[in-house]
Design a protein around this motif. Sequence first.
Motif, PDB file in Angstrom:
ATOM      1  N   THR A 332       0.820  -1.209   0.000  1.00  0.00           N
ATOM      2  CA  THR A 332       0.000   0.000   0.000  1.00  0.00           C
ATOM      3  C   THR A 332       0.854   1.259   0.000  1.00  0.00           C
ATOM      4  O   THR A 332       0.336   2.356   0.159  1.00  0.00           O
ATOM      5  N   LEU A 340      -1.534   3.865   2.891  1.00  0.00           N
ATOM      6  CA  LEU A 340      -2.166   2.925   3.806  1.00  0.00           C
ATOM      7  C   LEU A 340      -3.286   3.622   4.572  1.00  0.00           C
ATOM      8  O   LEU A 340      -3.060   4.576   5.317  1.00  0.00           O
ATOM      9  N   SER A 341      -4.486   3.128   4.391  1.00  0.00           N
ATOM     10  CA  SER A 341      -5.627   3.718   5.091  1.00  0.00           C
ATOM     11  C   SER A 341      -5.779   3.093   6.468  1.00  0.00           C
ATOM     12  O   SER A 341      -5.280   1.997   6.736  1.00  0.00           O
ATOM     13  N   THR A 344      -7.539  -0.248   6.209  1.00  0.00           N
ATOM     14  CA  THR A 344      -6.688  -1.351   5.743  1.00  0.00           C
ATOM     15  C   THR A 344      -5.775  -1.843   6.850  1.00  0.00           C
ATOM     16  O   THR A 344      -5.597  -3.050   7.053  1.00  0.00           O
ATOM     17  N   GLN A 347      -7.912  -3.900   9.233  1.00  0.00           N
ATOM     18  CA  GLN A 347      -8.358  -5.163   8.649  1.00  0.00           C
ATOM     19  C   GLN A 347      -7.208  -6.166   8.559  1.00  0.00           C
ATOM     20  O   GLN A 347      -7.392  -7.357   8.827  1.00  0.00           O
ATOM     21  N   ARG A 348      -6.032  -5.670   8.168  1.00  0.00           N
ATOM     22  CA  ARG A 348      -4.888  -6.585   8.067  1.00  0.00           C
ATOM     23  C   ARG A 348      -4.514  -7.146   9.439  1.00  0.00           C
ATOM     24  O   ARG A 348      -4.184  -8.329   9.573  1.00  0.00           O
TER      25      ARG A 348
END
Length: 688
Positions: A332, A340-341, A344, A347-348
């Motif tokens: 990302t 990188l949000s 994200t 979630q990762r």
Amino acid sequence: MTALWQSDLQRRVFGVILLLAVCVGFGALWLRERAERVDRTVGVIIDYTAIKELAQLTGQPPASVLSALRQAGVWGVALDEMTVEQAARAGLLLLLDGEEAGPALQLMGLGVQAINPAGRYLVWWPQHSPSWLAHALRLHIAPYARTLIDQDGLLVWEIKAGLPHTAAAGQPVAADNLGEVGLGFADDDIRIIRQAQLVVVPRFRHTPTITEEQVRWRLAQIESDVANEIPIVFSGERVAGHPDLTQVWIEGMRAQNRPIAQIEFSNQLGNAQVAAALAPNVLRLHAVTDGEMAKIPPQTAVERWARAVRERNIRLLYVRPLPPENPALASTMADGLNLLSAATLWQRNLAYVEEITRTLESAGYSLGAPAPFQPLNFPWQLWPLLAAAATVGAWWLCLHFVTLPAWLGYMGVGAGFLSFTVLYMRGQVVLARQVFALLAAIVFPTLGILAINRRGVKSNQEILTAYLLATGYSLIGALLVVGLLADVRFMQKVSQFAGVKLAHIAPPALVFLAVVLMPLPLTWDKGENSVVARIKQVWRQRVPVPYLTLTAFLGLAGVIYLLRTGNQGLLVPAWEQRARELLEAWLVARPRTKEFLIGHPLLVTALDQLHQGNKTLARWLLIGASIGQLSLVNTFSHIHTPLWISALRTGLGLLLGFVLGWLVFRPLMKWVVRFCCARQDNVTAKDG
């Protein structure tokens, strides 16, 4: 045969001792397997400091993050003590250096004060501070502080610069160490963790100012009916206050029936002493450090967690979130821009924790509150029998080298039995078991190699028979080791098999000695077959330069072989590490390299050469073959490894080693022998 065994009576007596010891060894196997099967709950704990950072990066409250992680299978949260510096950053107090204190106090309307530039100043409001903080400050700081201001509910303490101290604990609080002083746990953090229905796992840090009174206060802070069986995790390089206050921790934790988390691969000072005192109330913990988390791929980390639980009986996993700089999140990142949000990143990390717990559950483990292994209750009266059996093996090994009177064998075995009993009665229980376990690990693999050399091989069918015979001797040694170390302390690695290096070098050295001194056994009488005469004969032999070169090469290989044993040996090359991972993925339990790639194939080759009549070459090959047999016993000396893993690893090593030896090593050695013989014939023909 009668000369070797001295007498049929002695052979029967010692055979019965060994048979009984083997039965006892199987009993120890059953007790261990049952204990390992019962305790299969793994506790996944998450680092609270890292979680707060993750919550801040993803724009979520810590409570929401913790609730989601609980649903993902997390059991507890490791909570660090709050330090004075952290309390200042959290806005609970002000911490001022000498140079900034004067202007700051004036801005607060407190007038001009006499300020010590070398000191530090702590400003706080007792009536508005949490009760735990007020108590902690009075306990930890007040005895070393001078009250500069006390008005309108505000306190200003001056902490002077201190003199250098070398004591591990009880040092005065001074300006240079004030920020590092631990204050216990913040009530707000405890409330957030418990509201998420997670367990608070206390994590205490060392500061040289800690005192006995402060240790007891920390233990009282975490004492409760529902939390006493939760382990303590000590952070940093040493147990808080070690060595001065180690006994205080031991007594307090024992009174609360509280286990200690023994950190795997850590050299934390004092941890081993506390674990030894509290055993079996010990939980083994595996962690991945912050530095490693910045580089390790998530799937590799998941495999590492699973391997720790599956292969080393780890029951606590200390998990840290994936930081933004982790390679998995690098996809990302583009052209140096952070794309990188927050969503994200969250979630990762959630997927990472879910993969850990899913992998453990699919392997048959449950998630929740882990419990220490229960005592095996192995009858101590059987240990002297196992020690006597190890001494029987040592006696038989001696008879391979030299003829001895039968009475000496009875005395030796009796001495083994009595010496173990005396050591046990004197409280040297662990030492006694380690000594005789090491003896068994050296003697029986060597016996197996020498036995097949003496027996010989008359047909291809007997190659497999001899292969299994050598393995049988080694398995007897493994059973004795398992029986002698049948204790939960060895399962937890509080105590462990001692003499790993010696167990790796002694069998090849003894086989080498036997090859050099053959034919055996020797005698003590005068004559060509006496010990003295044979030593003189060997000493006077001329050794060609190529043989010396080969010896030097083998010596270098031996040094590398020794350095690769143990956990602090040579680093494994990347290609070999990758090969190990592939084998583990294919076979579940990776067989040991020195067994299926070196020792066992060489044993098959040596047996084939015995069948071909090349006894000299076969005997030299048996030196290398002993590596596979000693490694087999060494596999079972890792008592912290589950039995089914050791058994599967051993079986796969034997099978693959035999196949590789039969299909590759054996034909290759035949070709080498034919090539050398043909070349020698050509040289002889030219000379003629």
